[in-house]
Design a protein around this motif. Sequence first.
Motif, PDB file in Angstrom:
ATOM      1  N   TYR A 232      19.004  13.249  46.949  1.00  0.00           N
ATOM      2  CA  TYR A 232      17.623  13.734  47.025  1.00  0.00           C
ATOM      3  C   TYR A 232      16.637  12.568  46.978  1.00  0.00           C
ATOM      4  N   SER A 233      16.884  11.612  46.096  1.00  0.00           N
ATOM      5  CA  SER A 233      15.981  10.472  45.959  1.00  0.00           C
ATOM      6  C   SER A 233      15.987   9.588  47.194  1.00  0.00           C
ATOM      7  N   SER A 234      17.106   9.592  47.920  1.00  0.00           N
ATOM      8  CA  SER A 234      17.237   8.672  49.050  1.00  0.00           C
ATOM      9  C   SER A 234      16.685   9.237  50.352  1.00  0.00           C
ATOM     10  N   CYS A 235      16.513  10.560  50.418  1.00  0.00           N
ATOM     11  CA  CYS A 235      16.104  11.185  51.676  1.00  0.00           C
ATOM     12  C   CYS A 235      14.585  11.370  51.753  1.00  0.00           C
ATOM     13  N   ASP A 236      14.114  11.552  52.970  1.00  0.00           N
ATOM     14  CA  ASP A 236      12.673  11.633  53.210  1.00  0.00           C
ATOM     15  C   ASP A 236      12.170  13.053  53.425  1.00  0.00           C
ATOM     16  N   LEU A 237      13.104  13.986  53.633  1.00  0.00           N
ATOM     17  CA  LEU A 237      12.725  15.386  53.845  1.00  0.00           C
ATOM     18  C   LEU A 237      13.898  16.277  53.490  1.00  0.00           C
ATOM     19  N   PHE A 238      13.618  17.325  52.718  1.00  0.00           N
ATOM     20  CA  PHE A 238      14.601  18.373  52.467  1.00  0.00           C
ATOM     21  C   PHE A 238      14.274  19.522  53.407  1.00  0.00           C
ATOM     22  N   PHE A 239      15.150  19.727  54.384  1.00  0.00           N
ATOM     23  CA  PHE A 239      14.960  20.763  55.395  1.00  0.00           C
ATOM     24  C   PHE A 239      15.984  21.866  55.140  1.00  0.00           C
ATOM     25  N   PHE A 240      15.501  23.051  54.773  1.00  0.00           N
ATOM     26  CA  PHE A 240      16.379  24.154  54.369  1.00  0.00           C
ATOM     27  C   PHE A 240      16.044  25.381  55.216  1.00  0.00           C
ATOM     28  N   PRO A 241      16.691  25.515  56.387  1.00  0.00           N
ATOM     29  CA  PRO A 241      16.339  26.597  57.308  1.00  0.00           C
ATOM     30  C   PRO A 241      17.089  27.897  57.051  1.00  0.00           C
ATOM     31  N   SER A 242      17.434  28.178  55.808  1.00  0.00           N
ATOM     32  CA  SER A 242      18.205  29.378  55.470  1.00  0.00           C
ATOM     33  C   SER A 242      17.443  30.645  55.856  1.00  0.00           C
ATOM     34  N   TYR A 243      18.211  31.634  56.333  1.00  0.00           N
ATOM     35  CA  TYR A 243      17.635  32.908  56.739  1.00  0.00           C
ATOM     36  C   TYR A 243      17.565  33.911  55.589  1.00  0.00           C
ATOM     37  N   GLU A 244      18.295  33.670  54.518  1.00  0.00           N
ATOM     38  CA  GLU A 244      18.333  34.634  53.407  1.00  0.00           C
ATOM     39  C   GLU A 244      18.800  33.929  52.143  1.00  0.00           C
ATOM     40  N   GLU A 245      18.056  34.121  51.043  1.00  0.00           N
ATOM     41  CA  GLU A 245      18.404  33.573  49.737  1.00  0.00           C
ATOM     42  C   GLU A 245      18.011  34.560  48.655  1.00  0.00           C
ATOM     43  N   THR A 246      18.687  34.480  47.506  1.00  0.00           N
ATOM     44  CA  THR A 246      18.200  35.203  46.338  1.00  0.00           C
ATOM     45  C   THR A 246      17.246  34.331  45.521  1.00  0.00           C
ATOM     46  N   GLU A 247      17.375  33.018  45.655  1.00  0.00           N
ATOM     47  CA  GLU A 247      16.388  32.078  45.110  1.00  0.00           C
ATOM     48  C   GLU A 247      16.459  30.747  45.857  1.00  0.00           C
ATOM     49  N   GLY A 248      17.590  30.073  45.754  1.00  0.00           N
ATOM     50  CA  GLY A 248      17.748  28.766  46.373  1.00  0.00           C
ATOM     51  C   GLY A 248      17.664  27.662  45.336  1.00  0.00           C
ATOM     52  N   ILE A 249      18.751  27.452  44.569  1.00  0.00           N
ATOM     53  CA  ILE A 249      18.752  26.418  43.535  1.00  0.00           C
ATOM     54  C   ILE A 249      18.476  25.048  44.133  1.00  0.00           C
ATOM     55  N   VAL A 250      19.018  24.804  45.333  1.00  0.00           N
ATOM     56  CA  VAL A 250      18.835  23.482  45.948  1.00  0.00           C
ATOM     57  C   VAL A 250      17.366  23.223  46.282  1.00  0.00           C
ATOM     58  N   VAL A 251      16.619  24.273  46.550  1.00  0.00           N
ATOM     59  CA  VAL A 251      15.178  24.108  46.791  1.00  0.00           C
ATOM     60  C   VAL A 251      14.506  23.600  45.516  1.00  0.00           C
ATOM     61  N   LEU A 252      14.881  24.181  44.381  1.00  0.00           N
ATOM     62  CA  LEU A 252      14.334  23.731  43.100  1.00  0.00           C
ATOM     63  C   LEU A 252      14.698  22.274  42.834  1.00  0.00           C
ATOM     64  N   GLU A 253      15.932  21.903  43.156  1.00  0.00           N
ATOM     65  CA  GLU A 253      16.370  20.524  42.935  1.00  0.00           C
ATOM     66  C   GLU A 253      15.560  19.552  43.791  1.00  0.00           C
ATOM     67  N   ALA A 254      15.314  19.935  45.032  1.00  0.00           N
ATOM     68  CA  ALA A 254      14.527  19.086  45.925  1.00  0.00           C
ATOM     69  C   ALA A 254      13.083  18.958  45.431  1.00  0.00           C
ATOM     70  N   LEU A 255      12.499  20.072  45.016  1.00  0.00           N
ATOM     71  CA  LEU A 255      11.131  20.046  44.495  1.00  0.00           C
ATOM     72  C   LEU A 255      11.044  19.147  43.264  1.00  0.00           C
ATOM     73  N   ALA A 256      12.027  19.267  42.371  1.00  0.00           N
ATOM     74  CA  ALA A 256      12.036  18.441  41.160  1.00  0.00           C
ATOM     75  C   ALA A 256      12.166  16.963  41.492  1.00  0.00           C
ATOM     76  N   SER A 257      12.852  16.665  42.588  1.00  0.00           N
ATOM     77  CA  SER A 257      13.090  15.273  42.988  1.00  0.00           C
ATOM     78  C   SER A 257      11.930  14.676  43.774  1.00  0.00           C
ATOM     79  N   GLU A 258      10.865  15.466  43.936  1.00  0.00           N
ATOM     80  CA  GLU A 258       9.646  15.007  44.634  1.00  0.00           C
ATOM     81  C   GLU A 258       9.942  14.552  46.058  1.00  0.00           C
ATOM     82  N   ILE A 259      10.734  15.374  46.747  1.00  0.00           N
ATOM     83  CA  ILE A 259      11.006  15.140  48.152  1.00  0.00           C
ATOM     84  C   ILE A 259      10.258  16.206  48.952  1.00  0.00           C
TER      85      ILE A 259
END
Length: 356
Positions: A232-259
């Motif tokens: 997460y720290s090394s990348c410049d964009l978290f792109f998550f094109p999921s069509y369906e989620e109940t929440e998305g833990i990885v989205v939270l991780e990306a947000l926390a990592s300031e990406i």
Amino acid sequence: MKVLLYAKNRQVVLKSGVGRAMVMQEESLRRNGASVTMDPSDSYDIVHINTIFPSDYRMAKRAKRQGKKVVYHAHSTEEDFRNSFIGSNVISPLFRKWITKCYKTGDLILTPTEYSKSLLKRYGIDNEIEAISNGVDTNLFQKNEAARILFRRKYGFGAEEKLIMSVGLYFERKGILDFVSLAEQMPEYQFLWFGYTPDSQIPKKVREAVHKKLPNLHFMGYLSKEELQMAYSSCDLFFFPSYEETEGIVVLEALASEIPVLLRTIPVYDDWLINGKDVYKGTNLKDFREKIPEILNGTLPDLTQQGRKCAEERDVMCQAKKLYHFYEKLNADRERESEAREVCLKQNCHKNMELS
């Protein structure tokens, strides 16, 4: 009060979002001083179940017979089961019936978002349902410039290359076909997908996408949470094109990592992630194709600080306190019911003595 975190099938789901949620539950509850066991033969007052295997259903029924309280965590829905494994769309109606049967054993059903709660209500589940985020460890997932350098050096990416990442199983539902398509259309960027699913479990079109040979497309496999934090720290964009989620833990991780985060516009994010304020959203390939360079080039405003605030609101410690509150309420109900049974038994004994 002691809580049994039932984890017989933990290894099966460890590499999924459910598995990560189970790990976070245990860690956060222990940090809060909760009495926790993972041994079903141990004494306990409340059992917390996260998975939907037959053994989980039997555990819930056994606990109910013994007068224990059951917390069933509803991570799965029919909607997010579709477009996953081979044959998932064919059996999804049966899957819905099964998870409904499982969830109805719960004295309390927990689910990650108000959106997933609305789906469960639609299934005809009348049990008490509470929405509680799976949470994210914002101490672990945070911006780390040193990790950025180490990760890029380890995997051979240059300091100036633009890295776009996503995380998930190889499911069509996760938007993996769109991810591969955009990698083909945008050779100027490096596209990295973290996660893994065996070829034998995924449809042909997904297998073909995963094995497509593109110089800028990289399937990195499954990483430990520490290595994923570095990613997460090394990348410049978290792109998550999921069509369906109940929440998305990885989205939270990306947000926390300031990406910077780019999501598909789907209902699960409606009430907590605002387009243009917390994250950026798109509805189709054309939207994504336009927004990716605007985000990476700085044409669009940087939303990472606001994204970090969204993650902090869902920090695991905050969620653990909410969870413990639910446990306390359930345990109080259990104690009242136990006292009522004892009174009833005594009254029956007195009646029997009088009759004799």
